[in-house]
Design an enzyme around this catalytic site. Structure first.
Site, PDB file in Angstrom:
ATOM      1  N   ARG A  46      -5.442  -1.764   8.639  1.00 11.29           N
ATOM      2  CA  ARG A  46      -6.642  -2.514   8.234  1.00 11.29           C
ATOM      3  C   ARG A  46      -6.232  -3.775   7.490  1.00 11.29           C
ATOM      4  O   ARG A  46      -5.134  -3.849   6.943  1.00 11.29           O
ATOM      5  CB  ARG A  46      -7.466  -1.681   7.233  1.00 11.29           C
ATOM      6  CG  ARG A  46      -8.160  -0.486   7.750  1.00 11.29           C
ATOM      7  CD  ARG A  46      -9.072   0.082   6.654  1.00 11.29           C
ATOM      8  NE  ARG A  46      -8.309   0.672   5.562  1.00 11.29           N
ATOM      9  CZ  ARG A  46      -7.844   1.908   5.558  1.00 11.29           C
ATOM     10  NH1 ARG A  46      -8.070   2.699   6.576  1.00 11.29           N
ATOM     11  NH2 ARG A  46      -7.169   2.369   4.525  1.00 11.29           N
ATOM     12  N   ASN A  78     -10.522  -2.509  -6.202  1.00 10.72           N
ATOM     13  CA  ASN A  78      -9.690  -1.691  -7.097  1.00 10.72           C
ATOM     14  C   ASN A  78     -10.303  -1.503  -8.485  1.00 10.72           C
ATOM     15  O   ASN A  78      -9.945  -0.569  -9.206  1.00 10.72           O
ATOM     16  CB  ASN A  78      -8.282  -2.281  -7.248  1.00 10.72           C
ATOM     17  CG  ASN A  78      -7.419  -2.139  -6.019  1.00 10.72           C
ATOM     18  OD1 ASN A  78      -6.484  -2.909  -5.801  1.00 10.72           O
ATOM     19  ND2 ASN A  78      -7.711  -1.155  -5.175  1.00 10.72           N
ATOM     20  N   ASP A 110       0.823  -1.208   0.000  1.00  7.86           N
ATOM     21  CA  ASP A 110       0.000   0.000   0.000  1.00  7.86           C
ATOM     22  C   ASP A 110       0.864   1.268   0.000  1.00  7.86           C
ATOM     23  O   ASP A 110       1.952   1.265   0.579  1.00  7.86           O
ATOM     24  CB  ASP A 110      -0.905  -0.021   1.244  1.00  7.86           C
ATOM     25  CG  ASP A 110      -2.077   0.919   1.105  1.00  7.86           C
ATOM     26  OD1 ASP A 110      -2.272   1.492   0.016  1.00  7.86           O
ATOM     27  OD2 ASP A 110      -2.807   1.091   2.106  1.00  7.86           O
ATOM     28  N   GLY A 111       0.351   2.309  -0.616  1.00  7.77           N
ATOM     29  CA  GLY A 111       1.001   3.618  -0.532  1.00  7.77           C
ATOM     30  C   GLY A 111       1.651   4.097  -1.816  1.00  7.77           C
ATOM     31  O   GLY A 111       2.340   5.117  -1.809  1.00  7.77           O
TER      32      GLY A 111
HETATM   33  C1  FPP Z   1      -1.871   0.266  -3.396  1.00  4.78           C
HETATM   34  O1  FPP Z   1      -1.381   1.582  -3.462  1.00  4.78           O
HETATM   35  C2  FPP Z   1      -1.381  -0.520  -4.486  1.00  4.78           C
HETATM   36  C3  FPP Z   1      -2.150  -1.067  -5.473  1.00  4.78           C
HETATM   37  C4  FPP Z   1      -3.599  -0.892  -5.582  1.00  4.78           C
HETATM   38  C5  FPP Z   1      -1.579  -1.840  -6.552  1.00  4.78           C
HETATM   39  C6  FPP Z   1      -0.408  -2.702  -6.178  1.00  4.78           C
HETATM   40  C7  FPP Z   1       0.450  -2.779  -7.367  1.00  4.78           C
HETATM   41  C8  FPP Z   1       1.783  -2.704  -7.346  1.00  4.78           C
HETATM   42  C9  FPP Z   1       2.592  -2.690  -6.131  1.00  4.78           C
HETATM   43  C10 FPP Z   1       2.552  -2.647  -8.601  1.00  4.78           C
HETATM   44  C11 FPP Z   1       2.459  -3.850  -9.440  1.00  4.78           C
HETATM   45  C12 FPP Z   1       2.790  -5.101  -8.747  1.00  4.78           C
HETATM   46  C13 FPP Z   1       3.092  -6.191  -9.410  1.00  4.78           C
HETATM   47  C14 FPP Z   1       3.291  -7.465  -8.678  1.00  4.78           C
HETATM   48  C15 FPP Z   1       3.241  -6.160 -10.836  1.00  4.78           C
HETATM   49  P1  FPP Z   1      -2.438   2.755  -3.567  1.00  4.78           P
HETATM   50  O2  FPP Z   1      -2.606   3.098  -4.984  1.00  4.78           O
HETATM   51  O3  FPP Z   1      -3.704   2.351  -2.874  1.00  4.78           O
HETATM   52  O4  FPP Z   1      -1.708   3.880  -2.786  1.00  4.78           O
HETATM   53  P2  FPP Z   1      -2.412   5.023  -1.941  1.00  4.78           P
HETATM   54  O5  FPP Z   1      -3.150   4.348  -0.818  1.00  4.78           O
HETATM   55  O6  FPP Z   1      -1.262   5.830  -1.460  1.00  4.78           O
HETATM   56  O7  FPP Z   1      -3.313   5.759  -2.868  1.00  4.78           O
END
Ligand code: FPP
Length: 262
Positions: free
Chosen positions: A205, A79, A31-32
């Site tokens: 969470r 998502n 996350d993040g």
């Molecule tokens: C959460 O950060 C991350 C995701 C929804 C996507 C996870 C994807 C990756 C780490 C990159 C791709 C991974 C692979 C294995 C190819 P967020 O967007 O919710 O961050 P925020 O809470 O700061 O908005």
């Protein structure tokens, strides 16, 4: 984050790690990415791009340490509700990751599996996933599970449906349903329960992740944003895990876990 005594900045966490007491299965909520990018005046998509590099690092470190199972929460059911541009970017990123990573996974003897509604993914992603799973199916050193279009409640409902169907067909007596049979209908049927869950970015969470499987899992939360989560942060989490006493609901037994970690 106050949940674990973090290793101070000067100490190399690898010297504190006991290779005999590593978790068998580590699950991570990555996350993040968005916040990491926004704080730098970049687009959220650039955060995901960097997040991909952290995923690669953690996979390689886990494999080199000899952790047999690693699960990464890469895309949740929720998502899908993000703006189409971000969803499309994440799908393209995943596809590129798989295309470049398949060789590395094979070289490192890592098997890829997917947890979640694969059928909801775009055909172009599904095809690459299926091919990567096919070519890595015989690998044994580590299993990498990517949770994609995954939701814990949906997974439980799906398992219930599968059992209910068999009961309705007269193939199963409800009395035969126990925890083990139930677990065998989850996406994670081939995995042990996670010993350690890591969530980055300071959110405290579970966000619908592995709700049944995390019953006795040690939880580790860190303020570090996912794109900044590298080898050192991963080792810190493992050191913190090793400082925990796992009792599985029983009383302490001179520091020895009440049952083998699984
Ligand atoms: C959460 O950060 C991350 C995701 C929804 C996507 C996870 C994807 C990756 C780490 C990159 C791709 C991974 C692979 C294995 C190819 P967020 O967007 O919710 O961050 P925020 O809470 O700061 O908005």
């Amino acid at each position: 984050m106050g949940n674990s005594p973090d290793v101070d900045n000067q100490t190399d966490p690898s010297v504190l790690l006991d290779p005999q007491r590593l978790p068998r299965h580590v699950a991570i909520v990555m996350d993040g990415n968005g916040r990491w990018a926004t704080r730098r005046g970049l687009s959220r998509l650039q955060g995901h791009q960097r997040g991909k590099d952290s995923a690669r690092t953690v996979v390689e470190v886990a494999r080199d340490l000899g952790i047999p199972y690693l699960t990464l929460f890469a895309f949740s059911n929720e998502n899908w509700q993000r703006p189409a541009r971000e969803v499309n970017f994440l799908m393209a990123l995943l596809r590129r990751y798989l295309m470049t990573e398949a060789k590395r996974l094979c070289k490192r003897d890592i098997k890829l599996i997917v947890l979640g509604e694969m059928e909801r993914l775009p055909a172009s992603v599904r095809e690459v996933l299926e091919e990567t799973m096919r070519v890595t199916a015989g690998n044994r050193s580590m299993t990498l599970a990517l949770a994609l279009s995954y939701g814990g409640r949906q997974e439980i409902v799906r398992a219930v449906r599968s059992l209910a169907r068999e009961v309705a067909q007269g193939k199963l007596d409800p009395e035969q349903i126990d925890e083990q049979l139930f677990a065998s209908r989850l996406y994670t049927a081939s995995l042990p329960d996670p010993d350690l869950l890591i969530r980055t970015s300071g959110e405290l969470r579970l966000s619908n992740f592995l709700l049944f499987q995390l019953a006795y899992t040690e939880l580790y939360f860190t303020d570090t944003l996912w794109p900044d989560f590298g080898e050192r942060e991963f080792l810190n989490a493992l050191v913190a895990y090793q400082s925990r006493e796992r009792r599985f609901g029983t009383v302490p037994t001179s520091g020895v876990p009440a049952r083998a970690a699984n």
